[in-house]
Design an enzyme around this catalytic site. Structure first.
Site, mmCIF file in Angstrom:
data_model
loop_
_atom_site.group_PDB
_atom_site.id
_atom_site.type_symbol
_atom_site.label_atom_id
_atom_site.label_comp_id
_atom_site.label_asym_id
_atom_site.label_seq_id
_atom_site.Cartn_x
_atom_site.Cartn_y
_atom_site.Cartn_z
ATOM 1 N N THR B 13 0.685 -1.276 0.154
ATOM 2 C CA THR B 13 -0.055 -0.140 0.000
ATOM 3 C C THR B 13 0.914 1.293 -0.044
ATOM 4 O O THR B 13 0.733 2.272 -0.801
ATOM 5 C CB THR B 13 -0.996 -0.008 1.254
ATOM 6 O OG1 THR B 13 -1.486 -1.087 1.196
ATOM 7 C CG2 THR B 13 -1.894 1.013 1.201
ATOM 8 N N GLU B 126 9.196 10.405 9.630
ATOM 9 C CA GLU B 126 8.270 11.116 9.968
ATOM 10 C C GLU B 126 6.731 10.535 9.788
ATOM 11 O O GLU B 126 6.133 10.566 10.964
ATOM 12 C CB GLU B 126 7.942 12.498 9.132
ATOM 13 C CG GLU B 126 6.716 13.441 9.407
ATOM 14 C CD GLU B 126 6.782 14.248 10.792
ATOM 15 O OE1 GLU B 126 6.085 13.881 11.514
ATOM 16 O OE2 GLU B 126 7.718 15.228 10.703
ATOM 17 N N GLY B 131 1.160 9.285 11.007
ATOM 18 C CA GLY B 131 1.161 9.692 9.451
ATOM 19 C C GLY B 131 1.405 10.901 8.976
ATOM 20 O O GLY B 131 2.477 11.361 8.847
ATOM 21 N N ASP B 199 0.603 -0.469 18.827
ATOM 22 C CA ASP B 199 0.951 0.467 17.893
ATOM 23 C C ASP B 199 1.017 1.924 18.579
ATOM 24 O O ASP B 199 2.125 2.391 18.137
ATOM 25 C CB ASP B 199 -0.098 0.436 16.814
ATOM 26 C CG ASP B 199 0.159 1.883 15.710
ATOM 27 O OD1 ASP B 199 0.595 1.192 14.925
ATOM 28 O OD2 ASP B 199 -0.596 2.814 15.824
ATOM 29 N N LYS B 203 4.684 4.395 18.888
ATOM 30 C CA LYS B 203 4.914 5.623 18.571
ATOM 31 C C LYS B 203 5.179 6.515 19.524
ATOM 32 O O LYS B 203 6.166 7.421 19.406
ATOM 33 C CB LYS B 203 3.447 6.009 17.696
ATOM 34 C CG LYS B 203 3.337 5.340 16.443
ATOM 35 C CD LYS B 203 1.752 5.608 16.165
ATOM 36 C CE LYS B 203 1.407 4.992 14.777
ATOM 37 N NZ LYS B 203 -0.013 5.130 14.592
ATOM 38 N N GLY B 301 -3.305 5.812 5.922
ATOM 39 C CA GLY B 301 -3.915 6.014 4.565
ATOM 40 C C GLY B 301 -2.695 5.976 3.474
ATOM 41 O O GLY B 301 -1.618 6.363 3.703
#
Lengths: 407, 407
Positions: B13, B126, B131, B199, B203, B301
């Site tokens: 993706t 980044e 995201g 997750d 981060k 995304g």
């Protein structure tokens, strides 16, 4: 350890803030960069002979220009005279420059950036738009693969403070302005730069120039201030689930077709900008690849702004290429700039209750009091909105139009 | 015009998104940077023999390592095997690397950044945290003169989508999870990485490492997921003017004293994070000089993330110094990590109405239904809160504790 020598031009609030940040954050900066950043010269025409750093002060720009050990100059004089001349001299002398001076960047950005490119140095100005917001660095950094077709923002802390106060404390514009002046947010005696939207217009002009790659003159920004916004308007807006904010916007995909404006506008309470209170700033960027990205923070203030300028100073010593910050001279604009149909929030006042009742019957008024009414139009062109206003005014009522800014 | 040649490792993706962004935004990127960025090699073990770019695919990492014309490599394989080995090889071959791989950065960041420094190349990531949010670039850029003593953020879009759905549609956790899986937000069949907080823990561990300059192992992040959050809890929170979000936090001024956690927590509706819906992310940074700065955007995304990676790729070709991105190996922690007294939001359930009524008499319950009650504690230590929970449980009721995160 490498020492980076810095000069400060203008030792007012921001200039002295830079020295303070470098002092207070010395160890943090060393641990992050492996360098010491040291102020070695300070230019100011005032007398600082009793200041602890008195040996570093000078009244002569040549002392900075001729000092080859100085690699970065921070400009915090304000205005364009003599800031423009001094900045250009520093750049030609091969020094990087940072500035928080929106007037300088908005009016002289083209020339300064061109001179910087020719001299192979950088000119950064993050603090000139939105104080502490990571805005210019994001547009020219991690968002630079995006086209940004829409910016809406609250870019003036003073007017936002005044509108917040009118709304929450139900005081008049004049009273709220006095308060802002007492707190030093608005200038005394002439608060016009903030109140009439000029400050926000300079900032959105800088952003527009960055987005389109062409100089956007401040004179092309359709600018309206907040003098006409009353506590009644804010109350009617609240009754209709919204508020009124001074919104700076830039819409369009290229320079000729862009609409750049600053005006008090109606926004729904659910709009992200509606929750921005007091002197804070927020900007929403509509990016074609990455979607909506927003940044929020303090719009001004001594240490907040100075720390961001120090961030710019450090950046300049870590970069090799400044091509992402450059825009061309003004283009001739297309005559027919794009006009979008918009919704308007319309407020109507009259001492004549019957008149209000009668008008309410004609328009589908969403909020009504004894002597006022407010309603939304459908999406119409500005000229139609003005026609509607004129028609209502024939009934001898006071009418105000606010654009509705949608998310 | 200079051409920068790029390789992509992993054409899923995100990897294919990078190629798409470079294609779609080609002219924008040229006009901003004066350079063409071109994908010349793509590493993937799958068969792409029918793909329009089929000539650029390879299954052999050596084809990238031995191609001296490639200056930047984008890693979008995910996980650490073989991503870590491949990234290290690229760096040792003198190539800059960008990555969106939070697992890789959180577990192997120390080694990768050290190798990058030794090789004189950059490693940017980044997109691995939040995201599209300009987060790492701000912390290491315009905010680098600030000490940041507090971070609160919503860093996982999937859990935020699930909590938003439970709250607004009053559906069960299981039902909301199914929906998230149908939309591809949560993984099937095992959604544990998101749901159990891993997750978000990766981060916040990356952010903590950046802040303190020492590797923060994910195992040190106190991590609790959202499996225990019911629609009843969210309803009780709503009744008390708040909501429940999965909040990742990092508090403290230095590594040994830091509290780093991910847990479902109560926040008031006026808190800036309360308005973050669906798959969006937001992070608040409490900066000692510049005040609160916040960034908001899509947490994930294809194109949103890929565009930010392209931003990183461009950055790498404009920088000369990457010292601001480096952290040391793990330190031995102080035994007594700082524990702050906190307010807790407590929910209590029982089928026995009388029991609820009786409990309500004992605690000052702010929200009561037939079979549930909720209240806030004063500021107490975690151990005291656990004691209170145990005491309430002796009445045979179900009790849940949520930290109250204040702005």
């Amino acid at each position: 350890m490498e020492t980076v020598k810095i000069a400060i031009m203008g030792f007012g609030t921001i200039g002295s803030g830079i020295a303070e940040v470098l002092e207070k954050q010395r160890n943090v900066i060393i641990s992050r960069t492996g360098r010491v950043y040291e102020v070695t010269k300070i230019l100011d025409i005032r007398d600082f002979s009793l200041h602890p750093m008195k040996d570093r002060f000078t009244k002569n720009i040549e002392d900075i220009l001729n000092d080859d050990s100085i690699s970065v100059v921070a400009e915090s004089i304000g205005g364009t005279k003599p800031a423009f001349e001094f900045v250009m001299s520093c750049i030609k002398a091969g020094k990087h420059v940072v500035s928080s001076n929106k007037e300088l960047v908005a009016t002289k950005g083209v020339e300064i950036l061109k001179a910087a490119q020719e001299a192979g140095v950088g000119f950064l100005f993050e603090a000139s738009v939105g104080g502490t917001l990571p805005l210019i660095s994001s547009i020219t950094g991690i968002l630079q693969a995006n086209s940004i077709s829409k910016i809406d923002g609250i870019l003036n802390g003073t007017t936002n403070y005044i509108l917040t106060n009118i709304e929450k404390k139900k005081i008049s514009f004049e009273h709220a302005l006095e308060r802002a002046q007492d707190l030093g947010y608005a200038e005394t005696p002439d608060p016009s730069a903030d109140i009439d939207g000029h400050d926000a217009a300079r900032k959105i002009a800088i952003l527009a120039s960055l987005l389109y790659g062409y100089h956007m003159p401040v004179s092309r920004v359709a600018t309206e201030g907040i003098r006409g916004v009353s506590s009644f308007d804010l109350e009617l807006a609240q009754n209709l689930n919204g508020t009124i904010k001074l919104i700076a916007s830039c819409y369009g995909d290229n320079y000729g077709q862009a609409r750049v404006s600053v005006r008090p506008a109606y926004i729904f309470k659910t709009h992200r900008l509606a929750s921005v209170d007091d002197v804070n700033n927020m900007v929403l960027l509509d990016c074609n690849m990455s979607g909506i990205v927003s940044v929020y923070g303090r719009g001004a203030g001594k240490l907040p702004t100075a720390a961001v300028m120090v961030g710019d100073i450090i950046e300049l010593t870590q970069r090799s290429d400044f091509s992402q910050l450059l825009w061309d001279s003004e283009l001739v604009l297309d005559a027919d700039r794009q006009e979008q149909p918009l919704r308007y929030f319309v407020t109507v006042y009259s001492d004549n209750k019957k008149l209000i009742t009668k008008l309410v019957e004609q328009v589908d008024a969403g909020s009504i009091t004894d002597n006022s009414a407010a309603f939304f139009t459908s999406r119409i062109m500005r000229s139609e909105a003005e026609k509607l206003k004129k028609k209502l005014e024939t009934y001898n009522v006071t009418v105000k139009l606010y654009e509705v800014v949608e998310e």
